[in-house]
Design an enzyme around this catalytic site. Structure first.
Site: not given
Lengths: 326, 361
Positions: A60, A129
């Site tokens: 990321e 999440h």
């Protein structure tokens, strides 16, 4: 004109902008053949090929860092982080570089990039999440933070974000990716950034929210309307910079304000709005400003997820409390 | 069954010994290019004078904290001279020589450490990134620039530098990895000056070399004597040509020694052996090249004295340009935050104008 979902509106905006601006490139994990884990980039690889739709290695910070380098070269990278919970490794790049490169070079270099991520809770996903980290980015000067709440606003705000010459964190409320459909015309018309949207007008109370909770709040506003209570509902849309003028104008009329957000309460965007109201609108206020937030806890695993998120009952209880305050 | 599925090696390059004597007759073509070599020498002497002056400016209260580059001049000069105008350089904070070779002005670096953002607004290399303070982050910017260059099918390339300590960061590995996966036109320079502030190179890795950190990404990796500018220039040339041919990235580890404190806020005597430090001066790059030039009859005492005078004048002129610039007005804090300042900032700009203007007398 077709009825489409919020996630389809994202795809539509990406495709529109890729078609009319060859500098727009999308990149991220699994965004090519797979079309993204939520299918937000579905079909883009077939249309625009692997040089415009880049499946990146799995890292990321790298996705953000690459975007900064590409943007400095005049490209307009639209990076996807698979979930907001995975954006943390990229914060070094986003906060130390994307947000600062224009300022520290006195405008010589800039970062016209969009960092997209599905955001918020409510889909029974695994841990990490379901976070709502918008305040972390709203606290970083040099960034814009945008959260749409409907297919039409997702389309118009994403277009605006891609066209914006500065970095934008674009959080997409994953709980409502497919909840409602709306007619969205693919006309390339952007919606304004830095502007809140007044979704319903009313004189009795101002309700400020953003993202998926706009839907619960809309239903609540309708329910109160039937009882003769008129609530002004504001969808903040651009989380940073906050369009406080729109909120202040509303509170000048209503004198009462409730802010509803998924994020933990302490140091949240709701806290900032409440502080601005205390500073600038004290004489307009007829009741304390109340925040309805997620708790100051870690986002629970899925079994307690609903208990964490502000429920309709919890929002209503706060609205009643503020309405009844004499 | 068992078989070898991959094999690697790391080659080490050195042409001149510590005294500037060729180790063999096998020298690169440019080893007799006196014009190039004297330009390299002139630059290294200039950059060292620049560096010494920066420390003086800090010590006399005329500049903020400064990260010196003493001892590492051959690396940046060796590859910096190979950068074409249209290439992009992405530096770490101790590689002014390459920045200067690519057109950054001496006073721009003084401005930077003097606390003025205009020091990053390079008037020469408009696409080069400013110094990156957060360690290793610049490697990913370089990879992003190289990605843009590759996607646009341009013939340019990107160079990026980092210290050996910085290669412990994940973002270094992420950059090297994507450079390998995407065959980016990018060359990584690891300036192994043996010390990351107080931590020795031996404590950063269990590997024999820092160069080999690129092997796992499929990149060719080279180690070079970073105090031998002939060797640095040679391996850089090979790597740059490879990048320009579209064959991908290279990792170069240049061995040198930090002949200075980490920054002016550091005191290396707290953690570094004096004998080691003194011994390292024997290998420093400038006298090595001077000795070699003398052996070519391309240098003498007279030219040395003239050069000294020339570089001092050049540095003093840069210092004067640095010292005569007045601070920006306070509203500059806001001017380049966004292309157009959001309306939400109006009150803060007014406040800063009222109270910030006289904050520093």
């Amino acid at each position: 004109m077709a009825e489409i979902t919020l996630v389809e509106a994202i795809t539509l905006a990406l495709a529109h902008e890729m078609k009319q601006d060859k500098d727009v490139v999308v990149l991220g994990e699994d965004i090519g053949a797979n079309g993204g884990v939520f299918r937000a980039t579905d079909g883009l690889l077939e249309t625009y090929g692997p040089e415009r739709v880049l499946d990146t290695p799995l890292a990321e910070a790298m996705i953000a860092g690459l975007s900064i380098g590409m943007a400095a070269q005049g490209m307009k990278p639209v990076a996807e982080f698979q979930f907001e919970g995975f954006i943390y490794p990229a914060m070094n790049q986003i906060c130390n570089h994307a947000a600062r490169i224009r300022n520290r070079t006195r405008g010589r270099l800039s970062c016209p990039a969009v960092f997209r991520a599905p955001w918020g809770g409510g889909i029974h996903a695994p841990e990490h999440h379901s976070d709502s980290p918008e305040a972390l980015f709203a606290h970083t000067p040099g960034l814009r933070v945008v959260i749409p709440s409907s297919p039409a606003r997702a389309y118009g705000l994403l277009l605006a974000s891609i066209r914006d010459p500065d970095p934008v964190i674009f959080f997409e409320p994953k709980r409502i990716y497919r909840l409602v459909k709306q007619n969205v015309e693919d006309n390339g018309e952007a919606l304004p950034l830095d502007r809140a949207f007044v979704l319903s007008e009313g004189d009795d109370l101002t309700l400020v929210t953003w993202g998926a909770l706009v839907h619960e709040c809309s239903a609540i506003v309708n329910a109160y309307h039937k009882q003769g209570v008129n609530i002004e509902l504001i969808d903040l849309a651009t989380i940073s910079p906050i369009d406080f003028d729109t909120i202040a104008e509303s509170v000048a009329k209503t004198g009462r304000c409730v802010i509803v957000q998924e994020a933990p309460q302490t140091c949240s965007v709701g806290s900032e709005i409440a502080a601005c109201l205390a500073e600038q609108c004290l004489t307009d206020l007829e009741a304390p400003v109340v925040r309805v937030s997620g708790y100051d806890t870690v986002m629970p695993f899925l079994k307690l997820e609903k208990s964490y998120l502000p429920s309709v009952d919890r929002i209503k209880a706060s609205i009643d409390e503020v309405l009844e305050y004499a | 069954m068992k078989k070898k599925v991959a094999e690697f090696d790391i080659e080490y390059y050195q042409f001149l010994d510590e005294t500037g004597k060729p180790l063999s007759d096998d020298l690169p073509d440019f080893a007799t290019d006196v014009e190039l070599l004297t330009d390299m020498y002139r630059r290294m002497v200039l950059y060292r004078a620049f560096d010494k002056k920066a420390v003086v400016l800090q010590r006399t209260g005329k500049m903020g904290t400064y990260a010196p580059t003493m001892g590492q001049e051959a690396i940046g000069t060796g590859f910096g001279l190979l950068l074409e105008k249209e290439d992009v350089y992405v530096p770490y904070y101790r590689d002014y020589p390459a920045m200067f070779c690519h057109g950054v002005k001496l006073e721009e670096i003084y401005h930077y450490w003097g606390g003025d953002e205009r020091g990053c607004d390079y008037q020469g290399p408009k696409e080069d990134f400013p110094i990156s303070v957060p360690i290793a982050t610049q490697c990913l910017h370089a990879a992003g620039i190289a990605t843009a260059i590759k996607l646009r099918k341009q013939k340019r390339m990107v160079a990026v530098s980092i210290g050996e300590g910085g290669t412990s960061e994940g973002e270094f590995y992420e950059a090297v990895n994507v450079a390998g996966a995407w065959q980016l036109p990018l060359v990584f320079f690891i300036n192994n000056n043996q010390w990351a502030i107080s931590v020795p190179a031996s404590a950063q890795t269990g590997a024999e070399t820092f160069a080999q950190k690129g092997l796992a990404s499929g990149l060719p990796c080279i180690q070079v004597d970073g105090n031998d500018i002939l060797a640095v220039h040679h391996v850089s040339k090979l790597a740059f040509e490879r990048a320009r041919r579209g064959e991908g990235a290279t990792v170069i580890e240049a061995l040198t020694y930090r002949l200075c404190d980490h920054t002016t806020a550091d005191d290396a005597t707290r953690y570094r052996d004096t004998d080691e430090y003194n011994d390292s001066w024997k290998r420093e790059p400038i006298s090595r090249l001077r000795n070699y030039l003398v052996s070519l009859n391309a240098w003498n005492e007279e030219r040395e004295i003239a050069l000294e005078k020339e570089v001092n004048q050049e540095v003093e002129a840069a210092v004067e340009r640095y010292l005569t610039v007045t601070p920006e007005p306070v509203e500059k804090m806001f001017e380049h935050l966004y292309e157009t300042l959001p309306e939400a900032y109006e009150n803060q700009v007014e406040l800063a104008k009222i109270f910030g203007g006289k904050a520093h007398g």
